[in-house]
Write a protein that holds these residues in place. Sequence first.
Motif, PDB file in Angstrom:
ATOM      1  N   GLY A 120       0.833  -1.199   0.000  1.00  0.00           N
ATOM      2  CA  GLY A 120       0.000   0.000   0.000  1.00  0.00           C
ATOM      3  C   GLY A 120       0.865   1.246   0.000  1.00  0.00           C
ATOM      4  N   GLY A 121       0.216   2.379  -0.111  1.00  0.00           N
ATOM      5  CA  GLY A 121       0.961   3.628  -0.116  1.00  0.00           C
ATOM      6  C   GLY A 121       0.277   4.665  -0.978  1.00  0.00           C
ATOM      7  N   SER A 122       0.908   5.818  -1.097  1.00  0.00           N
ATOM      8  CA  SER A 122       0.345   6.936  -1.860  1.00  0.00           C
ATOM      9  C   SER A 122       1.056   7.046  -3.212  1.00  0.00           C
ATOM     10  N   ILE A 123       0.270   7.182  -4.277  1.00  0.00           N
ATOM     11  CA  ILE A 123       0.830   7.370  -5.613  1.00  0.00           C
ATOM     12  C   ILE A 123       0.179   8.596  -6.247  1.00  0.00           C
ATOM     13  N   THR A 124       0.831   9.175  -7.251  1.00  0.00           N
ATOM     14  CA  THR A 124       0.285  10.327  -7.979  1.00  0.00           C
ATOM     15  C   THR A 124      -0.417   9.844  -9.242  1.00  0.00           C
ATOM     16  N   VAL A 125      -1.643  10.302  -9.443  1.00  0.00           N
ATOM     17  CA  VAL A 125      -2.479   9.866 -10.566  1.00  0.00           C
ATOM     18  C   VAL A 125      -2.920  11.094 -11.361  1.00  0.00           C
ATOM     19  N   PRO A 126      -2.810  11.060 -12.697  1.00  0.00           N
ATOM     20  CA  PRO A 126      -3.299  12.196 -13.490  1.00  0.00           C
ATOM     21  C   PRO A 126      -4.816  12.216 -13.574  1.00  0.00           C
ATOM     22  N   THR A 127      -5.388  13.413 -13.567  1.00  0.00           N
ATOM     23  CA  THR A 127      -6.788  13.621 -13.923  1.00  0.00           C
ATOM     24  C   THR A 127      -6.792  14.544 -15.134  1.00  0.00           C
TER      25      THR A 127
END
Length: 327
Positions: free
Chosen positions: A248-255
């Motif tokens: 698990g963890g935090s990722i950056t996702v484009p919108t």
Amino acid sequence: MDFKDYYAVLGVSESASPEEIKKAYRKLARKYHPDVSKEDNAADKFKDVGEAYEVLKDPEKRAEYDELKKYGARKDGSFQRPPGWESASGFGGGGYTEADAGQFSDFFEEIFGGGRRAGAGFGSGFGGGFGGQRHSMRMRGEDVHARLALFLEEAFHGCEKQVTFNVQEPDANGRVMQRQKTLKVKIPAGMKEGQHIRLKGQGAPGVGGAENGDLFIEVEYAPHPHFTIEGRDIVITVPVAPWEAALGGSITVPTVGSKVNVKVPKGSSSGSRLRLKGKGLPGKHPGDQIVILQVAMPERHSEEAERLYRKLAEAEKGFNPRSKLHV
């Protein structure tokens, strides 16, 4: 007497819907109207078209005509009234609905002849006789349909675009010509693929002072390298490393037009779907952005990584990812 095939006159099949019959009539009436047509025998063809439509536009009259066509039309193209037949449509007993009976053919008179309503116009809004006279006709212009391709970002934020389309209109000599038109169109934010924008009065010109038709623009999306659309939801597949999926963890996702940080739940697998509320197409009820996780492996592993994988395999030897396949 020759039998008149009204379906053939309008160029439609015997199973044509009322909408198809009306569309064919409007097209041919515009084509052959003596005020605009330069074709040979335009007035006669115009008369035939109006007569055919007068019969086929009404379900009861059309049903009666179909019976006569079935039992009264001969193989050599002639017609003979079936024995004992009398008009039940109201033509013979109470006058024509919108027609000046004097404008119709002998065939029409043989079938539906009888009472006439004085002063009625010919067909749907046509007036006057044919014998060399001009005809006062008012007909709304045809609607025009065009498609406009948008990038997803343009549909999301809204934009102003140019659309080019063709309309048919008579020139100074009365000949029907195609003219190309270009308009600027304001696209509101959140337009879905398949939705239409209506521009009133921007279609084909009307005849005899009648109003113009409308322009209907259907929106379609150009393919996007990352996003797809499901209704108002925007969907993207995002690769994650095996350890990101496992721990698990935090990722950056484009919108569309920005990016956000998304928390990957511990123990995620390929195909897991995360929902970003309100990040889809804007509107009264905004859509969401759907993030589909896809576990991606490095192309090469270091010796240390391979050692750790062997250690992991030993620690998790009880796990069978193919258990549902019964192997």
